[in-house]
Design an enzyme around this catalytic site. Structure first.
Site, mmCIF file in Angstrom:
data_model
loop_
_atom_site.group_PDB
_atom_site.id
_atom_site.type_symbol
_atom_site.label_atom_id
_atom_site.label_comp_id
_atom_site.label_asym_id
_atom_site.label_seq_id
_atom_site.Cartn_x
_atom_site.Cartn_y
_atom_site.Cartn_z
ATOM 1 N N THR A 144 1.544 2.862 5.702
ATOM 2 C CA THR A 144 1.893 1.455 5.884
ATOM 3 C C THR A 144 1.631 0.682 4.597
ATOM 4 O OG1 THR A 144 -0.347 1.038 6.677
ATOM 5 C CG2 THR A 144 1.328 1.504 8.332
ATOM 6 N N GLY A 145 2.178 -0.520 4.529
ATOM 7 C CA GLY A 145 1.906 -1.411 3.406
ATOM 8 C C GLY A 145 2.019 -2.853 3.854
ATOM 9 N N SER A 146 1.073 -3.685 3.408
ATOM 10 C CA SER A 146 1.093 -5.076 3.855
ATOM 11 C C SER A 146 0.354 -5.970 2.871
ATOM 12 C CB SER A 146 0.444 -5.184 5.240
ATOM 13 O OG SER A 146 0.354 -6.521 5.660
ATOM 14 N N LYS B 206 -0.106 3.683 -2.693
ATOM 15 C CA LYS B 206 -1.136 4.717 -2.517
ATOM 16 C C LYS B 206 -0.524 6.114 -2.398
ATOM 17 C CE LYS B 206 -4.686 1.764 -0.365
ATOM 18 N NZ LYS B 206 -4.010 0.453 -0.435
ATOM 19 N N SER C 293 -6.201 2.926 4.463
ATOM 20 C CA SER C 293 -5.628 2.149 3.365
ATOM 21 C C SER C 293 -6.716 1.470 2.539
ATOM 22 C CB SER C 293 -4.631 1.110 3.901
ATOM 23 O OG SER C 293 -3.707 0.750 2.902
ATOM 24 N N ASN D 14 -8.310 0.243 -0.660
ATOM 25 C CA ASN D 14 -7.839 -0.132 -1.993
ATOM 26 C C ASN D 14 -8.740 0.355 -3.117
ATOM 27 O OD1 ASN D 14 -5.600 -1.511 -0.963
ATOM 28 N ND2 ASN D 14 -6.728 -3.423 -0.763
ATOM 29 N N SER E 299 0.796 -1.239 0.000
ATOM 30 C CA SER E 299 0.000 0.000 0.000
ATOM 31 C C SER E 299 0.821 1.278 0.000
ATOM 32 C CB SER E 299 -0.966 0.007 1.186
ATOM 33 O OG SER E 299 -2.047 -0.863 0.936
#
Length: 539
Positions: A472-474, A105, A364, A366, A102
């Site tokens: 953040t990103g996951s 983004k 976050s 999508n 993410s």
């Protein structure tokens, strides 16, 4: 001749002594003051020495965090920059590719703010080619025309610390139905149509996985987004073992059916629940057990045909208000021209784009991010292929100063496992954003450590709480964190920490990221010496 030469040399020596003697009218050469370049060089040397020392300390801590345990098995890319001086404070694999999750983004929301502006608003309408008679008969179809508004829902804006809701999930469509009734519509002789042709049909970008499509984070893309293109499946166990488990879908829709094979188990027994849905199918199968007198389970599931779902929902809302619909609910995906200009029966205008961006980055989201990329692209017309769509941001990235090929993009949100970026591309983007008129909106959209969004529960009780503003990103085997760090002395740093190929428990990589943030704040806390103001010399 020899004596004459000796006498000439003696005369020259006496003349030189006279010139250099105290009190002589001849001027001595003045001592030259240090030039600006000399001063700058001195400051630069001190700055470089301070940075080198801080970098060494940070490197030692980073090695300890990433060089042992599960974190050491994966790949790491790190870059920390002081945007005021342009100085690179630390880098590791800063020019290598990483799946960003993410963190993608950050790119899409910056693109949208740059191209559309924070005050941009989406317009959703109900239109017709027919007319309304004095008896209230609409002679034609009622067409819900979507143009990419991601917030046709019951969310409250602006976002403040947490996501809040007000009223039923179909609140916006209910308002449009009320507007038709207010115009005197009592009967619709045609169909209720969900028209999502504003975007070319592409429900799932390259790199999304089959499992993603079942859940809310992988909801199908459409120019019409009603309540994030999801429904809620609520499972309620019985009072005693052996009794059935109730399964309720809300909002009710004919496009989504549940095959319920759940039973109630004895109280206190651990639940055993499985859910399956075949790609392209509207049937969801739930099996297993839930303990008697246990709490309800709420599963948020994705709708595969958003335009059809929206049309069915609007038709139901109209009928609940006493409007007779002679035709059916159906979807329209192509943009074939209609004869004549339509009449707008009702319109919903969205919240400003800045508010939508804040929600996207904080939680976050999508699907909403995918809306932004397509809305930007739509300003230049439609596109033929998914490859054409992801070429749209290329000129923007070049103008930002991102090196060619430093961003490989296949979707807008980062859910795709085919996305690739370098830490340097992320930092370059953030440094550019900091100089833009929309930066405060952008900065305010980022989660804050220990405060809100996806960082609400991370770094609490540490010096990083309230000082890390980052995205953040996951996804599977990927954990990323990029954004801004505010040191105790007020120095703002830009950083990108990207981690791939992680196989440990989720918290282990998150703990390593927290450790990196703490090390960054503590080791790079001292503001480097600044260049002294230039002295003005009078002639």
């Amino acid at each position: 001749m020899r004596i004459e030469k000796i006498l000439q040399r003696c005369a020259a020596l006496l003349l030189a002594a006279a010139v250099c003697a105290p009190g002589s009218k001849a001027q001595q050469p003045a001592a030259q003051p240090k030039s600006k370049n000399d001063h700058a060089s001195s400051v630069s040397k001190k700055q470089k020495a301070a940075t080198k020392k801080a970098a060494a300390k940070f490197a030692s801590r980073a090695d300890a965090l990433l060089g042992t345990g599960p974190a050491s098995k994966g790949e790491w890319g790190l870059l920390i920059v002081d945007p005021e001086t342009g100085e690179t404070l630390y880098e590791q694999n800063a020019d290598r590719y990483f799946v960003p999750a993410s963190n993608m983004k950050l790119f899409t929301t910056a693109l949208a703010l740059a191209k559309l502006g924070p005050e941009y608003r989406f317009h959703t309408t109900v239109e017709t080619q027919g007319t309304i008679s004095s008896e209230g008969v609409l002679s034609g179809d009622a067409v819900l025309v979507g143009r990419g508004d991601p917030n046709l829902s019951n969310r409250k804006f602006p976002y403040e610390l947490k996501e809040e809701f007000d009223g039923p999930v179909e609140k916006v469509l209910a308002g449009l139905a009320d507007a038709l009734v207010a115009k005197g519509v009592k009967t619709i002789s045609g169909d209720v149509i969900g028209d999502d042709s504003y975007f070319p049909r592409e429900r799932y970008p390259n790199g999304w996985e089959i499992d993603d499509m079942v859940w809310e984070y992988g909801a199908a893309i459409s120019a019409i987004v009603v309540d994030d293109n999801t429904v809620a499946l609520t499972l309620t166990p019985g009072e005693q073992a052996g009794s059935p488990v109730q399964a309720t879908v809300s909002p009710a829709t004919p496009e989504f059916t549940v095959e319920n094979e759940l039973v109630t188990s004895a109280a206190g027994v651990k639940s055993d629940l499985t859910l399956t849905r075949e790609p392209g199918a509207n049937v969801v199968v739930v099996k297993g057990t839930l303990p008697a007198k246990g709490t309800q389970r709420k599963l948020v599931l994705a709708i595969e045909e958003p335009a059809q779902h929206a049309a069915s929902t609007l038709k139901r809302l109209l009928e609940e208000r006493g409007v007779k619909v002679v035709g059916i609910a159906k979807a329209k995906h192509n943009g074939a021209e209609s004869s004549g200009d339509p009449i707008v029966l009702a319109e919903h205008v969205s919240v400003p784009l800045g508010d939508a961006v804040k929600l996207i980055n904080k939680i976050s989201q999508n699907l909403h991010t995918e809306m932004l990329l397509r809305t930007v692209a739509r300003q230049g017309g439609t596109w033929a292929t998914p490859e054409d769509l992801v070429k749209v941001p290329a000129d923007f990235y070049a103008s930002v100063g991102i090196a060619a090929d430093d961003v490989v993009q296949t979707d807008a949100s980062g859910l795709s496992r085919h996305d690739l970026v370098t830490p340097r591309a992320v930092v370059t983007l953030l440094a550019f954003a900091q100089k833009q008129p929309w930066f405060e909106t952008y900065y305010g959209s980022l989660p804050v450590a220990g405060v809100d969004g996806t960082l609400e529960d991370r770094m609490k009780g540490t010096p990083a709480a309230g000082r890390i503003h980052a995205k953040t990103g996951s996804v599977e085997h990927v954990r990323t964190l990029s954004g801004f760090a505010e040191t105790l002395d007020g120095r703002r740093l830009i950083f990108s920490f990207l981690s791939n190929n992680q196989a440990g428990r989720n918290h282990e990589t998150a703990d390593a990221l927290t450790g990196l943030c703490l090390a960054m704040l503590e080791e790079f806390n001292v503001t480097p010496p600044k260049r002294a103001p230039e002295r003005k010399h009078t002639k």
